[in-house]
Write an enzyme that holds these catalytic residues in place. Sequence first.
Site, mmCIF file in Angstrom:
data_model
loop_
_atom_site.group_PDB
_atom_site.id
_atom_site.type_symbol
_atom_site.label_atom_id
_atom_site.label_comp_id
_atom_site.label_asym_id
_atom_site.label_seq_id
_atom_site.Cartn_x
_atom_site.Cartn_y
_atom_site.Cartn_z
ATOM 1 N N GLY A 66 94.090 -5.973 79.512
ATOM 2 C CA GLY A 66 93.898 -5.741 78.347
ATOM 3 C C GLY A 66 92.246 -5.198 77.695
ATOM 4 O O GLY A 66 91.163 -5.530 78.765
ATOM 5 N N HIS B 239 72.397 -37.074 87.216
ATOM 6 C CA HIS B 239 70.616 -36.113 87.576
ATOM 7 C C HIS B 239 70.044 -35.905 88.489
ATOM 8 O O HIS B 239 70.582 -36.026 89.513
ATOM 9 C CB HIS B 239 70.011 -37.807 86.515
#
Length: 462
Positions: A40, A441
Amino acid sequence: MADYDVIIIGSGPGGYVCAIRCAQLGLKTACVEGRDTLGGTCLNVGCIPSKAMLHASEMYHEATTHFDTMGIVGGSPKIDLTKMQAYKQSTVDTNTKGIEFLFKKNKITWLKGWGKITAPGEVTVGDETHKARNIVIATGSEASPLKGVEIDEKMIVTSTGALELTKIPKKLAIIGAGVIGLELGSVYARLGSEVTVLEYLDQITPGMDLEVCKSFQKMLTKQGLTFVLGAAVQGVEKMKAKAKVSYTLRKDDSAQSLDADIVLVATGRRPFTDNLGLSDIGVKMTERGQVAIDDHWRTNIENIYAIGDAVVGPMLAHKAEDEGMAVAETIAGQHGHVNYGVIPGVIYTAPEVASVGQTEEQLKEAGRAYKVGKFSFMGNARAKSHFMGDGFVKLLADKETDRILGCHVIGPMAGDLIHEVCVAMEFGASAEDLARTCHAHPTFSEAMREAALACGDGAIHA
Ligand code: NAD
């Protein structure tokens, strides 16, 4: 005897996902598609090619701005637009072929051609008529026309033409400061175009959290985009080598004009249901031209469903995908469900903008007591080392219960970061739940946790 349990019309993200889920649930499935390739608008001329152009132009920008600072020295890069377009096309091809592979793997029949519903339970494609127990309309959308503007996809273009330009325009005028205008505007600004965006309203990206919206406009202005707000476009006149956009400024009704090499019309899209035979068989439509559906995506005609851009709701590929899966489950006798309160929205500019749930303005209007946890990417080590400290995370939670009500992010990887909040909201989490979850982290994700901490006793790095 029906030929198929389900025939889906349209193979965009709504249609192809619906087809795969139907097949997985044991339904004999066919999907009608008239383009030469599956996928599409999204895969062929929308999301996927534009993401390739966004990525390429961001890499060019990175190479011309930060490489030297990072000690990467060499000749300054140049743009070969033909090669960039070939890269874009190869990205599209890989993805559309991928869907073809998935269709084969799941034994889904691709009915090639444009489908028409000739009677309930009957879809005609070319000379052939196929019987189906269920039909799903997943035909998507097309660019809305604008009065006084004739699209030729060469000088006056929609997103489709803007992704196919053979020359980088010197001057690009964009009508509409929505998602398409800003994504493609930032691509061409990075490639060197002088970009002017004309927007009818007094703000860009209507519906976005206002604080994020203001920051976003400032950042785009810094990147070289010029905004003319409150500009009502009257028409576009094609001259020999240029186009002239005429508009009036709403504040004083003064007539203005703007010359450009290319004009991009990005003023919204409308459902695409042409030649589907819907009025002949009596399918009800809404006043806005969408296929009318109930809470289970059923039209007024038995066993005909509709999903995606063709029905009510945000015109987003992932919303269509979710509806596709839910309809497949409903047809298979399960309980398909979509939580419309937790559908993220992402604008793939640099930085990205992402949001889910309610905005501060919506909460105010609803009279809901809420708290705000904000954290700037300037306090995030990873973002700073990547020159991406601009932007922030804003988490909104219920004042009493701490339940997360919405999140708005402008900053690096915002489109990926938002999903931890989507999951949290699906589980009815509180800001404290997010704040107590260990985040690695150094990552951009730490900014999400910090915003959650800011809803309580405070962020650490603020
Ligand atoms: P949009 O609805 O996002 O924005 C259209 C903008 O044009 C609005 O700000 C509107 O006020 C303005 N406008 C309308 N008429 C105007 C006029 N005459 N003069 C000046 N401004 C005018 O539409 P879009 O950007 O064309 O995108 C179409 C659809 O595709 C949207 O629903 C969008 O969500 C979807 N889309 C999504 C993504 C993504 O999720 N990243 C990317 C591309 C497209």
